[in-house]
Scaffold this motif. Structure first.
Motif, PDB file in Angstrom:
ATOM      1  N   GLU A  89       0.769  -1.237  -0.296  1.00 40.08           N
ATOM      2  CA  GLU A  89       0.457  -0.178  -0.159  1.00 40.08           C
ATOM      3  C   GLU A  89       1.182   1.058  -0.398  1.00 40.08           C
ATOM      4  O   GLU A  89       0.825   2.194  -0.672  1.00 40.08           O
ATOM      5  CB  GLU A  89      -1.500  -0.006   1.362  1.00 40.08           C
ATOM      6  CG  GLU A  89      -1.915   0.913   1.118  1.00 40.08           C
ATOM      7  CD  GLU A  89      -3.241   0.524   1.733  1.00 40.08           C
ATOM      8  OE1 GLU A  89      -3.197  -0.217   2.403  1.00 40.08           O
ATOM      9  OE2 GLU A  89      -3.557   1.761   2.665  1.00 40.08           O
ATOM     10  N   LEU A  90       2.250   0.929   0.398  1.00 39.51           N
ATOM     11  CA  LEU A  90       2.784   2.531   1.062  1.00 39.51           C
ATOM     12  C   LEU A  90       3.683   2.752  -0.533  1.00 39.51           C
ATOM     13  O   LEU A  90       4.007   3.796  -1.040  1.00 39.51           O
ATOM     14  CB  LEU A  90       3.992   2.218   2.012  1.00 39.51           C
ATOM     15  CG  LEU A  90       3.623   2.567   3.555  1.00 39.51           C
ATOM     16  CD1 LEU A  90       4.460   1.913   3.936  1.00 39.51           C
ATOM     17  CD2 LEU A  90       3.350   3.876   3.338  1.00 39.51           C
ATOM     18  N   ALA A  91       4.501   1.362  -1.432  1.00 38.36           N
ATOM     19  CA  ALA A  91       4.912   1.212  -2.224  1.00 38.36           C
ATOM     20  C   ALA A  91       3.637   2.404  -3.315  1.00 38.36           C
ATOM     21  O   ALA A  91       4.238   2.710  -4.588  1.00 38.36           O
ATOM     22  CB  ALA A  91       5.126   0.143  -2.939  1.00 38.36           C
ATOM     23  N   GLY A  92       2.257   1.767  -3.678  1.00 40.08           N
ATOM     24  CA  GLY A  92       1.220   2.269  -4.654  1.00 40.08           C
ATOM     25  C   GLY A  92       1.291   3.913  -4.526  1.00 40.08           C
ATOM     26  O   GLY A  92       0.523   3.859  -5.542  1.00 40.08           O
TER      27      GLY A  92
ATOM     28  N   THR B 196       8.029   0.355  -5.422  1.00 36.26           N
ATOM     29  CA  THR B 196       8.079  -1.112  -6.058  1.00 36.26           C
ATOM     30  C   THR B 196       9.517  -1.915  -6.906  1.00 36.26           C
ATOM     31  O   THR B 196       9.952  -3.262  -6.984  1.00 36.26           O
ATOM     32  CB  THR B 196       7.563  -0.552  -7.533  1.00 36.26           C
ATOM     33  OG1 THR B 196       6.306   0.290  -7.740  1.00 36.26           O
ATOM     34  CG2 THR B 196       6.769  -1.745  -8.489  1.00 36.26           C
ATOM     35  N   ALA B 197      10.195  -1.484  -6.996  1.00 40.43           N
ATOM     36  CA  ALA B 197      11.293  -1.952  -8.269  1.00 40.43           C
ATOM     37  C   ALA B 197      12.297  -3.168  -6.223  1.00 40.43           C
ATOM     38  O   ALA B 197      12.923  -4.009  -7.347  1.00 40.43           O
ATOM     39  CB  ALA B 197      12.652  -1.176  -9.131  1.00 40.43           C
TER      40      ALA B 197
ATOM     41  N   GLY C  44       6.909  -2.632 -14.411  1.00 38.62           N
ATOM     42  CA  GLY C  44       7.529  -2.394 -13.092  1.00 38.62           C
ATOM     43  C   GLY C  44       7.558  -0.906 -12.604  1.00 38.62           C
ATOM     44  O   GLY C  44       8.456  -0.859 -11.869  1.00 38.62           O
ATOM     45  N   LEU C  45       6.332  -0.770 -12.785  1.00 35.58           N
ATOM     46  CA  LEU C  45       6.093   0.920 -12.276  1.00 35.58           C
ATOM     47  C   LEU C  45       5.032   1.353 -11.666  1.00 35.58           C
ATOM     48  O   LEU C  45       4.039   0.638 -11.651  1.00 35.58           O
ATOM     49  CB  LEU C  45       6.177   2.287 -13.091  1.00 35.58           C
ATOM     50  CG  LEU C  45       7.238   2.163 -14.260  1.00 35.58           C
ATOM     51  CD1 LEU C  45       6.507   2.840 -15.403  1.00 35.58           C
ATOM     52  CD2 LEU C  45       8.500   2.411 -13.570  1.00 35.58           C
ATOM     53  N   PRO C  46       4.800   2.235 -10.916  1.00 40.03           N
ATOM     54  CA  PRO C  46       3.469   2.276  -9.509  1.00 40.03           C
ATOM     55  C   PRO C  46       2.160   2.895  -9.953  1.00 40.03           C
ATOM     56  O   PRO C  46       1.395   3.916 -10.545  1.00 40.03           O
ATOM     57  CB  PRO C  46       3.936   3.428  -8.625  1.00 40.03           C
ATOM     58  CG  PRO C  46       4.673   4.427  -9.133  1.00 40.03           C
ATOM     59  CD  PRO C  46       6.067   3.073 -10.365  1.00 40.03           C
ATOM     60  N   LEU C  47       1.977   2.037 -11.255  1.00 42.95           N
ATOM     61  CA  LEU C  47       0.529   2.371 -12.228  1.00 42.95           C
ATOM     62  C   LEU C  47      -0.118   1.301 -11.537  1.00 42.95           C
ATOM     63  O   LEU C  47       0.174  -0.052 -11.991  1.00 42.95           O
ATOM     64  CB  LEU C  47       1.469   2.053 -13.390  1.00 42.95           C
ATOM     65  CG  LEU C  47       2.038   3.607 -13.983  1.00 42.95           C
ATOM     66  CD1 LEU C  47       2.142   3.404 -15.889  1.00 42.95           C
ATOM     67  CD2 LEU C  47       1.602   4.967 -13.648  1.00 42.95           C
TER      68      LEU C  47
END
Ligand code: PLP
Length: 870
Positions: free
Chosen positions: A22-25, A55-56, A178-181
């Motif tokens: 959730e924090l990374a998102g 994310t990475a 691989g991205l916060p998408l």
């Protein structure tokens, strides 16, 4: 072996650490230091390697480490507490929620680029970073923005420098998985698409990605999907990649596709629909046409729909030169709008919106359309507002420049993103606040020693980073070679460090510092007061002139006697910038005035205690106060270009030699540059609140979004009653206008030798061409008069229609022009009267004019109609 297809597999987290997802998102991590600390703790080495990208990191970390952390009670508690903090941040009322009165339910903010984090490289420079900072501050302030942009597979290019100093470009492909998408999906799980009809009967399809930027949702359109023909998959290949048709397709997608995406996403989520639309530069201007088309679907005609769309649209221009504006071939635009793209909208109506008032007949100008479709327009500094009013004056002929309806809101930068954690820690421990932009930096609770220690640590941190970057660059230039020892000695962490980093268009004058190489050499190698200079910046791939400038710098810096004092760092980006601004003592900016619309890098440097050394261009004339940095004098813009460069370069050398360097090296017994530290405090305390994006976003809310929201609401109420009336009224006024004129003006009341305080009585006889006196304002425009009859410092005062009992209606006055007329209505003219007090000595001049009047007009100039006496 090469893969035929790549994708990123997301890690499965142990249940105890689920909150990390959730924090990374949510991209709040990009400016929230406590969240970053949690990720750093997972594996500091790896966190650096993946470029601070959660994310990475979660994709790359060994499962064993995650299992270990899952059993660390303190860490798990920290993660859960941070998730709760994020949720609270997302839900609790903030500044905007506390505002009284009408305010927009939502604002859609369109931009061709967004620079939010190094991990999401969807920006080329200042415009994109500004857009990212706008979203972040809107989130912090609770402003209900929806961001709209494009997702570029290759973002902007990545820069390397060849051994001979020439810029090399590469376009690493991004994998959105691989991205916060995440993809915007319907409840049944299918992707929510957007489609645009094209002239050849084909359709351009796009997928909508969404990113969470704190409280703000950012929607990004992507055409690289199987539904598209191969060529159409390339529409969003890269930022500002092609010219002509490729660019037009990108802008149609951004404006029209973006507006459709917002509509679908709000319908899907129940988020309020935007009542205000803001376009960051003209590239997204087609959004206004989509709105018009959609309003026409509700039964309005083009003119009526235009009133509503205009009322709710804010247009921000960022360029001070005509060459910086997007222009398309008229026939190309005609072809696209003759298709089923917006079937309700007549192509000639579209073309008229982009027609230049004083330019070529075969071009379609996006800025001009932006101004016609946006009732609320602004430049990005006070000076740029003035320059823009001049640049676009031809659209409002007959009006004084000060009346051109383009305002200004000075850019700002997002303090939590751009303030180094070390300075944040100092504010927290000594000043009891994490709001570094509004902390009391003048307070003695922070000692000179402490402040200087932090500044010194920041310089060290940057020098270490610069050496690593130079070593990487050397390895790229010499595959297989061993990095030479001198690279480990580039820069001295105790030497006065000057930074210069920005894109490389010629007006920014990257090489001004090389004007007199001997003088620069002497400054760099001064025995007592040496300086060192770090330079970075990308040249547009098509701009060979810019690449030559970079090459000149690189070659100058190659000199073994200088290379430890001056270096060019390849691949300027957010990650580099976040270490460079804090690590420099002085931020240098030497554009050709007035071509820097605002400039934001100096603001970011200032937030970290660097002092600005700049030409008085962009934001600097508003904020330079003699103690927060230095102003490089500029030569007259009308003069010879080479002479001007010489003058300004020498002024720069003189300032560095006689003021900047001596002050930096003027130390107390304990080694503290007391005067310098004073200036740092003064700059931090005085500039930070002003240059912060919170100030900027609040300005947009008060000066643009709320007025736009109110105007839109008034026109839309009662099934668009006022919009219909306004459109009909404007139509009638345009038809009648050729018959509107000032027949003649009489004046009286002043003595033969007028004195300050005298009252000038005016009687103007005006033909109204069939309009009613209520439809117009008859105004006296007065000010200082000059030899060429031009007026400056113009004031406007409205005359009133004379009634029979009006004392001014009495003919006590002499005719200025034409024989005096009697009373009301000679030749069908109406009489308007009024009095002006002569309030200053010297040349005084006035004229009388007629302009349209309606309560829903935003300014007298809005319709571009005016009838002036004589
Ligand atoms: C701030 C910033 C810019 C823009 O700087 P200007 O002074 O406006 O030219 C460009 N690139 C990066 C990486 C930045 O952080």
């Amino acid at each position: 072996m090469k893969a035929i297809r790549k994708f990123t597999v997301r890690a499965v987290l142990p249940p105890a650490l689920a909150a990390l997802d959730e924090l990374a998102g949510n991209l709040r991590w990009s400016w929230h230091e406590p969240t970053r600390v949690l990720f750093d703790h997972i594996e500091p080495e790896l966190w650096r390697e993946v470029g601070h990208d959660p994310t990475a990191l979660l994709g790359a970390v060994a499962p064993a480490r995650l299992i270990e952390l899952a059993s660390d009670v303190d860490y798990v508690a920290g993660v859960n507490a941070m998730r709760d903090d994020l949720r609270e941040y997302l839900e609790k009322p903030r500044w905007y929620q506390g505002l009284d009165g009408d305010k927009p339910a939502a604002i859609a903010y369109f931009s061709p680029e967004f620079g939010i984090a190094a991990a999401l490289p969807q920006y080329s420079g200042g415009l994109g970073i500004l857009a990212g900072d706008h979203l972040k501050s809107a989130s912090d302030l609770g402003v209900p923005l929806i961001g709209v942009g494009l997702f570029y597979r290759a973002g902007y290019f990545s820069q390397a420098i060849a051994a001979d100093g020439w810029q090399l470009e590469s376009y690493p492909l991004l994998d959105p998985d691989g991205l916060p998408l995440s993809v915007v999906r319907r409840p049944d799980g299918s992707a929510m698409p957007v489609a645009l009809a094209l002239p050849d009967g084909r359709t351009l399809h796009a997928r909508i990605w969404k990113a969470a930027v704190g409280r703000i949702t950012l929607l990004l359109l992507d055409t690289d999907i199987p539904e598209n023909d191969d060529d159409l998959r390339q529409v969003t290949d890269r930022l500002y990649g092609g010219g002509g048709e490729h660019r037009l397709l990108q802008e149609l997608l951004l404006g029209i596709g973006g507006a459709r995406a917002v509509k679908r996403w709000t319908a899907l989520t129940g988020h309020p629909e935007p009542d205000v639309f803001h376009t960051n530069e003209g590239h997204a201007g087609f959004l206004g046409l989509e709105r018009i088309s959609s309003l026409m679907g509700e039964g309005l005609d083009f003119g009526e729909a235009l009133q509503v769309a205009r009322a709710g649209t804010v247009f921000t221009t960022h360029t001070p030169v005509a060459a910086g504006i997007d222009r398309f071939e008229l026939d190309l635009v005609r072809r696209y709008f003759s298709s089923d793209l917006l079937p309700a909208v007549n192509v000639d109506d579209v073309l008229a919106l982009g027609a230049e008032a004083d330019g070529a007949a075969d071009v379609f100008n996006m800025a001009v359309m932006g101004l016609r479709l946006g009732q609320h327009a602004n430049g990005v500094s006070k000076l740029h507002g003035e320059v823009s009013r001049r640049l676009f004056a031809a659209l409002w002929p007959g009006f004084d420049e000060s009346e051109i309806p383009i305002d200004s809101i000075t850019n700002g930068v997002h303090a939590p993103t751009w303030t180094d954690p070390a300075l944040l820690a100092l504010a927290e421990t000594r000043l009891g606040t994490s709001d570094t932009a509004n902390a009391d930096w003048a307070s003695s609770r922070v000692s000179d020693d402490e402040l200087w220690a932090v500044r010194t640590a920041l310089r060290h941190q940057f020098v270490t980073d610069a050496r690593l970057r130079l070593a990487d660059s050397w390895r790229q230039q010499h595959p297989g070679g061993t990095v030479p020892g001198w690279i480990g000695d580039v820069f001295d962490p105790t030497v006065l460090t000057i930074g210069f980093a920005r894109r490389v268009p010629s007006y920014k004058r990257l090489t001004l510092m090389l004007h007199d190489p001997n003088r620069l050499r002497a400054l760099l190698t001064h025995p007592e007061h040496p300086i060192q200079i770090v330079i970075a910046g990308k040249s547009h791939p098509a701009d060979d002139e810019g690449k030559r400038l970079i090459q000149q710098i690189v070659q100058f810096a190659d000199d073994p006697k200088l290379r430890q004092r001056i270096a060019f760092l390849p691949d300027y980006n957010i990650a580099m910038a976040q270490l460079m601004y804090p690590g420099t003592d002085v931020w240098l900016n030497n554009p050709l005035r007035p071509f820097e619309a605002c400039g934001t890098s100096g603001m970011k440097a200032a937030l970290n205690g660097a002092l600005n050394l700049s030409i008085l261009d962009g934001w600097w004339p508003e904020y330079y106060d003699g103690q927060n940095g230095w102003a490089i004098p500029s030569a007259n813009a009308g003069g010879d270009a080479a002479e001007r460069d010489r003058f300004e370069a020498e002024a720069l050398y003189d300032l560095i030699e006689h003021q900047v360097a001596p002050s930096f090296y003027d130390r107390s017994e304990t080694g503290i540059p007391v005067r310098w530290v004073d200036s740092i405090r003064h700059s931090l305390a005085g500039l930070s609140p002003e240059v912060s994006a919170d100030r900027m976003v609040k300005d947009y809310v008060e000066k643009m979004y709320r007025p736009a929201g109110r105007a839109e609401a008034r026109l839309s109420a009662d099934n668009y009653r006022a919009a219909r009336e306004l459109a009909a009224w404007k139509h009638a006024v345009v038809e009648a206008w050729p018959g509107v004129s000032v027949a003649h003006v009489e004046s009286g009341g002043v003595a033969e030798v007028p004195e300050v305080g005298d009252e000038l009585h005016l009687r103007a006889h005006v033909h109204l061409g069939g309009l009613s006196p209520d439809d117009v304002n008859v105004q006296v425009v007065y000010g200082t008069s000059h030899r060429d009859d031009e007026l400056s410092d113009v004031h406007v005062q409205t005359l009133t229609p004379a009634t029979g009992t009006d004392p001014d209606a009495a003919p006590d006055v002499a005719a200025d022009a034409a024989p005096a007329a009697e009373g009301n209505g000679t030749d069908g003219a109406r009489l308007f009267v009024g009095t002006v007090t002569l309030n200053h000595s010297g040349g005084f001049g006035y004229t009388v004019r007629v302009v349209p009047r309606h309560p829903l007009l935003h300014s007298a100039a809005e319709m571009g109609l005016v009838a002036v006496a004589g």
